[in-house]
Enzyme design. Structure first.
Site, PDB file in Angstrom:
ATOM      1  N   GLU A 187      -9.559  -9.027   4.232  1.00  0.00           N
ATOM      2  CA  GLU A 187      -9.827  -7.640   3.825  1.00  0.00           C
ATOM      3  C   GLU A 187     -11.191  -7.543   3.147  1.00  0.00           C
ATOM      4  OE1 GLU A 187      -6.632  -5.666   1.755  1.00  0.00           O
ATOM      5  OE2 GLU A 187      -7.874  -3.912   1.299  1.00  0.00           O
ATOM      6  N   GLU A 209      -0.722 -12.407  -1.286  1.00  0.00           N
ATOM      7  CA  GLU A 209      -2.163 -12.532  -1.484  1.00  0.00           C
ATOM      8  C   GLU A 209      -2.516 -13.868  -2.140  1.00  0.00           C
ATOM      9  OE1 GLU A 209      -3.380  -9.072  -3.707  1.00  0.00           O
ATOM     10  OE2 GLU A 209      -2.590  -7.690  -2.196  1.00  0.00           O
ATOM     11  N   LYS A 221       4.255 -11.477   3.611  1.00  0.00           N
ATOM     12  CA  LYS A 221       2.826 -11.671   3.353  1.00  0.00           C
ATOM     13  C   LYS A 221       2.615 -11.658   1.852  1.00  0.00           C
ATOM     14  CE  LYS A 221      -0.370  -8.179   3.897  1.00  0.00           C
ATOM     15  NZ  LYS A 221      -0.850  -8.046   2.511  1.00  0.00           N
ATOM     16  N   SER A 244       0.841  -1.206   0.000  1.00  0.00           N
ATOM     17  CA  SER A 244       0.000   0.000   0.000  1.00  0.00           C
ATOM     18  C   SER A 244       0.871   1.249   0.000  1.00  0.00           C
ATOM     19  CB  SER A 244      -0.943   0.003   1.203  1.00  0.00           C
ATOM     20  OG  SER A 244      -0.210  -0.167   2.408  1.00  0.00           O
TER      21      SER A 244
HETATM   22  O1  KIV Z   1      -0.514  -3.381   1.689  1.00  0.00           O
HETATM   23  C1  KIV Z   1      -1.216  -3.266   2.706  1.00  0.00           C
HETATM   24  O2  KIV Z   1      -1.223  -2.245   3.395  1.00  0.00           O
HETATM   25  C2  KIV Z   1      -2.068  -4.390   3.092  1.00  0.00           C
HETATM   26  C3  KIV Z   1      -3.089  -4.128   4.145  1.00  0.00           C
HETATM   27  C4  KIV Z   1      -4.278  -3.496   3.507  1.00  0.00           C
HETATM   28  C5  KIV Z   1      -3.440  -5.345   4.892  1.00  0.00           C
HETATM   29  O3  KIV Z   1      -1.954  -5.433   2.540  1.00  0.00           O
END
Ligand code: KIV
Length: 276
Positions: A193, A126, A124, A56
Site C-alpha cells: 500500500e 499488517e 490478513k 477499512s
Molecule cells: O482494510 C482495507 O481495506 C485494506 C486495503 C486498503 C488493502 O487493508
C-alpha cells in the site's frame, strides 16, 4: 451433451494456490473490499478473485476517523455477511488493531474465530519482520495469511499519517526484506500500500508469491481498491484510487426523487397498494 434441465455447475472456488498460478502465468489478480452481502454478491458474480473484508469498514461504513476502533466482533459480523453471499471469490478477513500484535498465539486465537465463526478462507494482518512468527504459526496451523506492507493504516500514528512508504535511505531494502520474510514464513500474497511504483515492481520481481497493489503502481501482480472509492460512493477518495461509477450521485438522485414523490403523493401508487 449437457442436460439443459440440470442445475448449473457452481463456479470453481478461488484458492490460494490459484493466485500463485496466476502470477506464474502473468495474469492480473482482481481484489476489492466488501463489507455486506448484496455488494459481495455483485462483486462475486462478475468474477472478482478476492474479496477483502477490510478493517477499512471503520472509516468507510462506521464513520470512524481511522481503522483503529474496529473490533473483532465488527469483523466477524461483516465477514459472515460476505462469506454467506459468495460462491467463487476467496474471502480474506482483516485482523483488526489490537487483536494480533501481542503474540503469535493472540493472532492464532483471533484468526481461528474468523475462520470458524465467520467462514473466512484466509486472514490478513499488517507488518513485516515483527509478525513473521505470527505468520509461521498460522500457516502451520492451516490458516492462510495475506501480508500487508508499505503504508499500514493501523500504524498511522507511528508513521505520521497517510504517507507513501519505501522512500528514503534504506527504505526499499527494508521493504524487500520484510516481503521476503513474510513469504518465507508462508504468506500466500502480500498487499503493498502506497509504495512508489518502481519499488513495488522490484518487490514483485523478487517474490514468488503475488503482490496486490493499492497505490503501488501497475507492476504488482494484482490490484485492490476500497469499493466505495472504486464505485464513486465516497465523498473523498485518495489520489491512487480510480472511480469507475457515480454511486453517490445515483443515490442522491434516487433519494431526491423518492422524497419528491412522497411529498407530492406520487408514491405509493395503486400498483404499490393492496386493494383489500
Ligand atoms: O482494510 C482495507 O481495506 C485494506 C486495503 C486498503 C488493502 O487493508
Amino acid at each position: 451433451m449437457s442436460d439443459p434441465t440440470a442445475a448449473p455447475t457452481p463456479p470453481r472456488r478461488v484458492r490460494v494456490h490459484h493466485l500463485r498460478a496466476a502470477k506464474e502465468r502473468g495474469e492480473r489478480i482482481t481484489m476489492l473490499t466488501a463489507y455486506d452481502a448484496p455488494t459481495a454478491q455483485i462483486f462475486d458474480e462478475v468474477g472478482t478473485d478476492v474479496l477483502l473484508v477490510g478493517d477499512s469498514l471503520g472509516d468507510n461504513f462506521y464513520g470512524h476517523p481511522t481503522t483503529i476502533p474496529v473490533t473483532v466482533e465488527d469483523m466477524i459480523h461483516h465477514t459472515r455477511a460476505v462469506t454467506g453471499a459468495v460462491r467463487r471469490a476467496l474471502v480474506v478477513a482483516d485482523l483488526p488493531f489490537g487483536s494480533y500484535e501481542a503474540s503469535p498465539q493472540q493472532a492464532h486465537a483471533t484468526a481461528v474465530r474468523m475462520l470458524k465463526e465467520a467462514g473466512a478462507h484466509a486472514v490478513k494482518f499488517e507488518g513485516g519482520q515483527r509478525v513473521v512468527e505470527h505468520v509461521r504459526l498460522l500457516t502451520g496451523a492451516g490458516i492462510p495469511v495475506m501480508g500487508h506492507l508499505g503504508f499500514t493504516p493501523q500504524s498511522e500514528n507511528v508513521l505520521g499519517g497517510k504517507r507513501v512508504q519505501g522512500r528514503g535511505e534504506g527504505a526499499a531494502e527494508r521493504l524487500s526484506a520484510d516481503a521476503l520474510a513474510l513469504q518465507e514464513a508462508g504468506a500466500f500474497a502480500i498487499v503493498l500500500e502506497m509504495v512508489p511504483a518502481p519499488i513495488a515492481a522490484q518487490v514483485t520481481e523478487i517474490l514468488s508469491v503475488p503482490t496486490i497493489g493499492i497505490g503501488a503502481g501497475p507492476q504488482c501482480d494484482g490490484q485492490v481498491l476500497v469499493w466505495p472509492d472504486m464505485a464513486g460512493l465516497s465523498d473523498w477518495s485518495p489520489r491512487f484510487a480510480k472511480r469507475y461509477g457515480r454511486l453517490r450521485e445515483a443515490l442522491t438522485d434516487a433519494t431526491r426523487a423518492y422524497l419528491e414523490d412522497v411529498r407530492s403523493g406520487g408514491f405509493p401508487g395503486e400498483e404499490h397498494s393492496f386493494a383489500e
